[in-house]
Design a protein around this motif. Structure first.
Motif, mmCIF file in Angstrom:
data_model
loop_
_atom_site.group_PDB
_atom_site.id
_atom_site.type_symbol
_atom_site.label_atom_id
_atom_site.label_comp_id
_atom_site.label_asym_id
_atom_site.label_seq_id
_atom_site.Cartn_x
_atom_site.Cartn_y
_atom_site.Cartn_z
ATOM 1 N N GLU A 30 -82.375 33.429 -50.014
ATOM 2 C CA GLU A 30 -82.610 34.146 -51.266
ATOM 3 C C GLU A 30 -81.873 35.481 -51.383
ATOM 4 O O GLU A 30 -81.380 35.817 -52.463
ATOM 5 C CB GLU A 30 -84.116 34.338 -51.476
ATOM 6 N N ARG A 33 -78.371 34.706 -52.622
ATOM 7 C CA ARG A 33 -78.357 34.382 -54.056
ATOM 8 C C ARG A 33 -78.471 35.644 -54.897
ATOM 9 O O ARG A 33 -77.745 35.832 -55.881
ATOM 10 C CB ARG A 33 -79.525 33.438 -54.373
ATOM 11 N N MET A 34 -79.387 36.535 -54.480
ATOM 12 C CA MET A 34 -79.607 37.752 -55.256
ATOM 13 C C MET A 34 -78.394 38.679 -55.193
ATOM 14 O O MET A 34 -78.045 39.327 -56.198
ATOM 15 C CB MET A 34 -80.857 38.478 -54.760
ATOM 16 N N ASN A 36 -75.271 37.765 -54.971
ATOM 17 C CA ASN A 36 -74.304 37.203 -55.922
ATOM 18 C C ASN A 36 -74.656 37.594 -57.356
ATOM 19 O O ASN A 36 -73.793 37.963 -58.153
ATOM 20 C CB ASN A 36 -74.284 35.677 -55.814
ATOM 21 N N ARG A 37 -75.926 37.511 -57.672
ATOM 22 C CA ARG A 37 -76.368 37.837 -59.037
ATOM 23 C C ARG A 37 -76.120 39.304 -59.362
ATOM 24 O O ARG A 37 -75.660 39.637 -60.466
ATOM 25 C CB ARG A 37 -77.851 37.506 -59.167
ATOM 26 N N LEU A 38 -76.391 40.189 -58.407
ATOM 27 C CA LEU A 38 -76.276 41.616 -58.674
ATOM 28 C C LEU A 38 -74.827 42.069 -58.837
ATOM 29 O O LEU A 38 -74.547 42.976 -59.626
ATOM 30 C CB LEU A 38 -76.955 42.413 -57.557
ATOM 31 N N GLY A 40 -72.384 39.962 -59.715
ATOM 32 C CA GLY A 40 -71.753 39.138 -60.736
ATOM 33 C C GLY A 40 -70.622 38.281 -60.208
ATOM 34 O O GLY A 40 -69.766 37.838 -60.983
ATOM 35 N N GLU A 42 -69.564 35.158 -57.019
ATOM 36 C CA GLU A 42 -70.046 34.249 -55.970
ATOM 37 C C GLU A 42 -69.442 34.681 -54.626
ATOM 38 O O GLU A 42 -68.538 34.028 -54.091
ATOM 39 C CB GLU A 42 -69.664 32.805 -56.306
ATOM 40 N N GLN A 192 -85.450 43.872 -55.516
ATOM 41 C CA GLN A 192 -85.730 42.662 -56.280
ATOM 42 C C GLN A 192 -86.831 41.828 -55.626
ATOM 43 O O GLN A 192 -87.580 41.122 -56.305
ATOM 44 C CB GLN A 192 -84.457 41.824 -56.421
#
Length: 337
Positions: A30, A33-34, A36-38, A40, A42, A192
């Protein structure tokens, strides 16, 4: 204008053994994944694998899909062996052979929860520092004397990345993210997941005294429980003796024999650990923390704290605040633009 910095993708693989700990694997996946999201992008890729390509069943009875076969594994930055309960029965000759081949290819190897047992059985932790779940610490020390077993949450030693179970993989990944993307991104990931702070490799996993000593030491365990229940207003050794039915001399002898320390020192260290948590996880004034942890005055608290940790409480608080304020690295900033 200079072109933005582009980081190479980081690829992790998670080799799931039968009865692996699902919470340990989830706490490793997790944060990636987070991150990558933060940012923007991969930056992190991951795969779940097993020896035969069939989804291994976790100790909870659940499985993760898709699961690939180890023999089809491409290039990875780290392969983590994911263990859980009954890890001895999960380590097969085929697994040991595969792990040794990976080591021969210079693939960095890691382990979550009890996965370190597989690496140790393969001889791949000899002369390395390593961490494993506290339930397995004593057994691993006895069986593999060439492994430098640590009670830390996680250990990074050259190209070996090992950690305890539960939430410890989250701490390991946050530190790996910090190395790659900078402390600010790591801190944002922790926020997060409602994590108070990013723990590092100086933090140790909590090992219940019952696990350290065994169930036969009921008297000593009861003494330690009384101490833990009376942090703000510490009990005298005479009061503890009266409450447990042991004599003062018996208590001193038990602590010396089984913990190699005197009761007073053990009690102080317990209170200092509580104080450290309050310093790092709350905004309580240092004077209030000193009182809450049973110290008669801030100077006494500061003296004891410095003796235990090498610096005063004020420095601990400043270090924690500094880590929280650290800016993003230039690489992470460029990625987020």
């Amino acid at each position: 204008m200079e072109p933005p910095v582009v980081l190479r993708k980081c690829r992790y693989a998670f080799l799931t053994l039968p009865n692996y700990s699902l919470i340990a694997v989830a706490n490793a996946l997790e944060p990636l994944r987070m991150a990558n999201r933060l940012v923007g992008k991969e930056i992190y890729e991951w795969s779940v694998i097993s020896i035969d390509g069939l989804a291994a069943e976790a100790s909870s009875g659940l499985t993760l899909n898709p699961t690939g076969a180890l023999e089809k594994l491409g290039n990875v930055d780290i392969l983590f062996v994911c263990g859980g309960v009954n890890v001895r029965e999960s380590v097969s000759p085929a697994l040991l052979t595969a792990l040794r081949r990976l080591a021969d290819r210079r693939v960095p190897l890691g382990a979550l929860c009890t996965g370190g047992y597989a690496l140790a059985r393969a001889g791949l932790l000899d002369h390395f520092s390593a961490t494993i779940h506290w339930e397995n610490l004593s057994a691993l020390r006895e069986e593999f004397p060439r492994v430098r077993i640590s009670d830390q949450l996680f250990t990074i030693d050259r190209d070996r990345y090992t950690c305890s179970g539960g939430t410890a993989p989250l701490d390991l990944m946050l530190n790996l993210i910090q190395l790659k993307l900078g402390p600010r991104i790591s801190q944002l990931v922790s926020e997060q997941f409602i994590v108070d702070r990013v723990r590092n490799d100086t933090d140790r996993q909590y090992i219940p005294l019952r696990a350290q000593l065994g169930v036969s030491h009921r008297g000593l365990i009861r003494v330690a429980q009384l101490m833990e229940e009376n942090i703000e207003k510490p009990l005298s050794l005479e009061m503890i003796a009266k409450s447990t039915g042991l004599s003062r001399r018996q208590i001193e002898r038990l602590f010396k024999r089984d913990l190699n320390c005197v009761p007073k020192r053990y009690y102080v260290e317990m209170r200092l650990r509580r104080a450290r948590g309050l310093l790092l996880q709350t905004s309580m004034p240092i004077m209030d923390i000193a009182t809450a942890c049973g110290f008669q005055s801030p100077p006494q608290f500061s003296k004891c704290y410095r003796s235990q940790f090498g610096y005063p409480p004020s420095a601990e608080r400043k270090l924690g605040e500094k880590r929280a304020r650290l800016p993003e690295s230039s690489e992470a900033t460029a990625l987020a633009v």
